[in-house]
Motif scaffolding. Structure first.
Motif, short mmCIF file in Angstrom:
data_model
loop_
_atom_site.label_atom_id
_atom_site.label_comp_id
_atom_site.label_asym_id
_atom_site.label_seq_id
_atom_site.Cartn_x
_atom_site.Cartn_y
_atom_site.Cartn_z
N UNK A 172 -30.06 -50.87 58.74
CA UNK A 172 -29.64 -49.67 59.46
C UNK A 172 -29.20 -48.57 58.49
N UNK A 173 -28.90 -47.42 59.06
CA UNK A 173 -28.52 -46.24 58.29
C UNK A 173 -27.25 -46.49 57.46
N UNK A 174 -26.26 -47.18 58.06
CA UNK A 174 -25.01 -47.44 57.35
C UNK A 174 -25.22 -48.25 56.09
N UNK A 175 -26.02 -49.30 56.19
CA UNK A 175 -26.32 -50.13 55.02
C UNK A 175 -27.06 -49.33 53.96
N UNK A 176 -27.97 -48.47 54.41
CA UNK A 176 -28.74 -47.66 53.46
C UNK A 176 -27.83 -46.70 52.70
N UNK A 177 -26.94 -46.01 53.40
CA UNK A 177 -26.04 -45.05 52.75
C UNK A 177 -25.14 -45.75 51.74
#
Length: 253
Positions: A172-177
């Motif tokens: 997800x986006x959170x893990x990517x950031x």
């Protein structure tokens, strides 16, 4: 010089579609460009027929940049002078490390493989010149995202669809950031068996003379628990900076 009106409109439509993260509807094109609906429809359906745009069907059709436009862009990139500058360096680097070396550039929310250099006894890799992969699960893509401007990064991330290729793929986006923060801290990124279970890749950014991230280089190899991937990351990071200097970059990131 008198410009052809239809050609102007076609270029304006392509530019607008390329900037729209979720795709543009016919109404979007008409409203933002001030075009008659019949004219816009004729142009965009012709572009779709020629592969310059893709059509997503739903309650309203949406248009995104197509494969033919991407191929034209790749052909342009292949003709750029900088390719001739970096090729001998990366070819020698591949021989030095005994692993496959890639150079890739951003294309929307994907990374496109522009160059590939292999040692004498290369491993088989699925990535080929001209192919593309998602940014969030490749070392090339991660460093490009990490070092892009905030605005460009947001545009690319907003278009991502997080598909699980292996159990290690970012979800997800959170893990990517969170991952991108680590990339900036260390100066290189990993594809830690996120695209293919048996492959480990390490990538580092390449900057142009103005300090903008131009693309990235990576080393790909079969995963071995005994390999020191942090040391490999530092090595590819230094090589990325060396390539950047060849292209006129003089600053520090």
């Amino acid at each position: 010089m008198k410009l052809n009106r239809t050609t102007q409109r076609t270029v304006e439509i392509l530019k607008l579609i390329s900037r729209t993260s979720e795709g543009a509807t016919l109404d979007d094109l008409c409203e933002k460009l001030g075009l008659p609906k019949t004219s816009a429809y004729d142009i965009v359906t012709t572009l779709a027929e020629m592969g310059m745009v893709n059509v997503t069907r739903g309650q309203k059709q949406k248009f995104t940049i197509g494969l033919m436009a991407y191929r034209i862009g790749v052909n342009y990139t292949n003709n750029l002078d900088f390719i001739g500058i970096i090729e001998p360096v990366l070819k020698a680097f591949s021989k030095e490390v005994g692993k496959t070396v890639f150079f890739g550039i951003p294309s929307d929310h994907h990374v496109v493989y522009i160059c590939k250099f292999e040692p004498e006894n290369p491993i088989i890799t699925t990535a080929t010149v001209g192919s593309k992969n998602p940014m969030y699960c490749t070392s090339l893509g991660k460093v490009i995202l990490a070092y892009s401007s905030e605005e460009a990064r947001e545009q690319m991330i907003n278009r991502l669809k997080f598909i699980q290729f292996t159990e290690r793929t970012i979800k997800n986006r959170g893990q990517l950031l969170e991952e991108l923060k680590k990339v900036r801290e260390r100066g290189y990124a990993f594809d830690a068996r996120e695209m293919e279970e048996h492959m480990q890749c390490v990538g580092a950014p390449v900057f142009d003379r103005d300090g903008n991230v131009l693309g990235a280089i990576s080393i790909s190899s079969l995963y071995k628990p005994s390999d020191d991937y942090e040391a490999l990351g530092q090595l590819v990071s230094r090589k990325g900076m060396e390539v950047s200097r060849l292209l006129g970059f003089l600053g520090k990131i």
